[in-house]
Design a protein around this motif. Structure first.
Motif, PDB file in Angstrom:
ATOM      1  N   SER A 118      35.549  46.517  41.490  1.00  0.00           N
ATOM      2  CA  SER A 118      34.716  47.308  40.581  1.00  0.00           C
ATOM      3  C   SER A 118      34.839  48.811  40.823  1.00  0.00           C
ATOM      4  O   SER A 118      34.480  49.601  39.952  1.00  0.00           O
ATOM      5  N   HIS A 119      35.356  49.217  41.987  1.00  0.00           N
ATOM      6  CA  HIS A 119      35.515  50.636  42.298  1.00  0.00           C
ATOM      7  C   HIS A 119      36.979  51.070  42.263  1.00  0.00           C
ATOM      8  O   HIS A 119      37.366  52.054  42.891  1.00  0.00           O
ATOM      9  N   SER A 120      37.798  50.320  41.531  1.00  0.00           N
ATOM     10  CA  SER A 120      39.225  50.636  41.455  1.00  0.00           C
ATOM     11  C   SER A 120      39.765  50.207  40.098  1.00  0.00           C
ATOM     12  O   SER A 120      39.045  49.651  39.279  1.00  0.00           O
ATOM     13  N   GLY A 121      41.053  50.435  39.925  1.00  0.00           N
ATOM     14  CA  GLY A 121      41.741  49.961  38.736  1.00  0.00           C
ATOM     15  C   GLY A 121      42.526  48.699  39.008  1.00  0.00           C
ATOM     16  O   GLY A 121      43.414  48.343  38.242  1.00  0.00           O
ATOM     17  N   ALA A 122      42.224  48.038  40.108  1.00  0.00           N
ATOM     18  CA  ALA A 122      42.971  46.847  40.520  1.00  0.00           C
ATOM     19  C   ALA A 122      42.470  45.597  39.808  1.00  0.00           C
ATOM     20  O   ALA A 122      41.314  45.519  39.402  1.00  0.00           O
ATOM     21  N   GLY A 123      43.357  44.616  39.725  1.00  0.00           N
ATOM     22  CA  GLY A 123      43.006  43.313  39.187  1.00  0.00           C
ATOM     23  C   GLY A 123      42.922  42.243  40.251  1.00  0.00           C
ATOM     24  O   GLY A 123      42.515  41.124  39.984  1.00  0.00           O
ATOM     25  N   LEU A 124      43.311  42.606  41.489  1.00  0.00           N
ATOM     26  CA  LEU A 124      43.291  41.679  42.613  1.00  0.00           C
ATOM     27  C   LEU A 124      42.905  42.460  43.864  1.00  0.00           C
ATOM     28  O   LEU A 124      43.445  43.545  44.109  1.00  0.00           O
ATOM     29  N   ALA A 125      41.981  41.910  44.632  1.00  0.00           N
ATOM     30  CA  ALA A 125      41.547  42.579  45.858  1.00  0.00           C
ATOM     31  C   ALA A 125      41.397  41.585  46.988  1.00  0.00           C
ATOM     32  O   ALA A 125      40.976  40.444  46.786  1.00  0.00           O
ATOM     33  N   VAL A 126      41.740  42.053  48.180  1.00  0.00           N
ATOM     34  CA  VAL A 126      41.530  41.275  49.390  1.00  0.00           C
ATOM     35  C   VAL A 126      40.603  42.072  50.295  1.00  0.00           C
ATOM     36  O   VAL A 126      40.651  43.309  50.310  1.00  0.00           O
ATOM     37  N   SER A 127      39.740  41.357  51.025  1.00  0.00           N
ATOM     38  CA  SER A 127      38.833  42.022  51.961  1.00  0.00           C
ATOM     39  C   SER A 127      38.907  41.351  53.320  1.00  0.00           C
ATOM     40  O   SER A 127      39.210  40.156  53.421  1.00  0.00           O
TER      41      SER A 127
END
Length: 158
Positions: free
Chosen positions: A88-97
């Motif tokens: 939600s704080h980026s332009g990414a469509g995939l995130a890893v944490s």
């Protein structure tokens, strides 16, 4: 092996037309570093958030204070909110944490080597998991966490 895996993740993201973001605590940016070490990665790597403190998790990713208070920073609940926050704080469509206890130290309830991961796609429900790497030493836990995060990204893109 990390270079090969990072290269594979980038190629898969290019093919899928997906931008990637990372939200890292115990790895301190090593995952996004592994991805951006590969030339040409800027076409699919949007950004990396290093949120080592709870305040950073709240301020940069929107992790709820209630979640942190109820479960602690090293939890699947926080990993899920970190991954969603990175999206939600980026332009990414995939995130890893990644959030964990690289060591030294830990406790009876949250031992050294426990690392929680989250993986999320836009519009989807995040998946989480906890890996008990054990007391391998700080550098080894961090390296194993980077490797696992890259595997999660790869598998999400296949």
């Amino acid at each position: 092996m990390t270079d090969t895996l990072a290269t594979e993740v980038l190629a898969l993201a290019r093919t899928a037309g997906v931008m990637i973001a990372t939200a890292e605590s115990c790895t301190g940016g090593l995952v996004v570093g592994a991805l951006t070490a590969i030339p040409g990665s800027s076409d699919v790597v949007d950004r990396g958030f290093v949120t080592y403190s709870n305040a950073a998790k709240r301020e940069m990713l929107g992790v709820a204070a209630d979640t942190l208070n109820a479960h602690g920073a090293v939890s699947e609940e926080v990993a899920a909110e970190m991954a969603l926050g990175a999206l939600s704080h980026s332009g990414a469509g995939l995130a890893v944490s990644i959030t964990g206890i690289a060591g030294p130290g830990g406790s009876e309830f949250k031992p050294e080597g426990r690392v929680c991961f989250g993986i999320a796609r836009n519009g989807g429900t995040p998946r989480t998991e906890t890996i008990e790497f054990g007391p391998l030493g700080r550098a080894e836990v961090r390296a194993a966490s980077v490797q696992h995060a890259l595997i999660l990204l790869r598998d999400a893109l296949i």
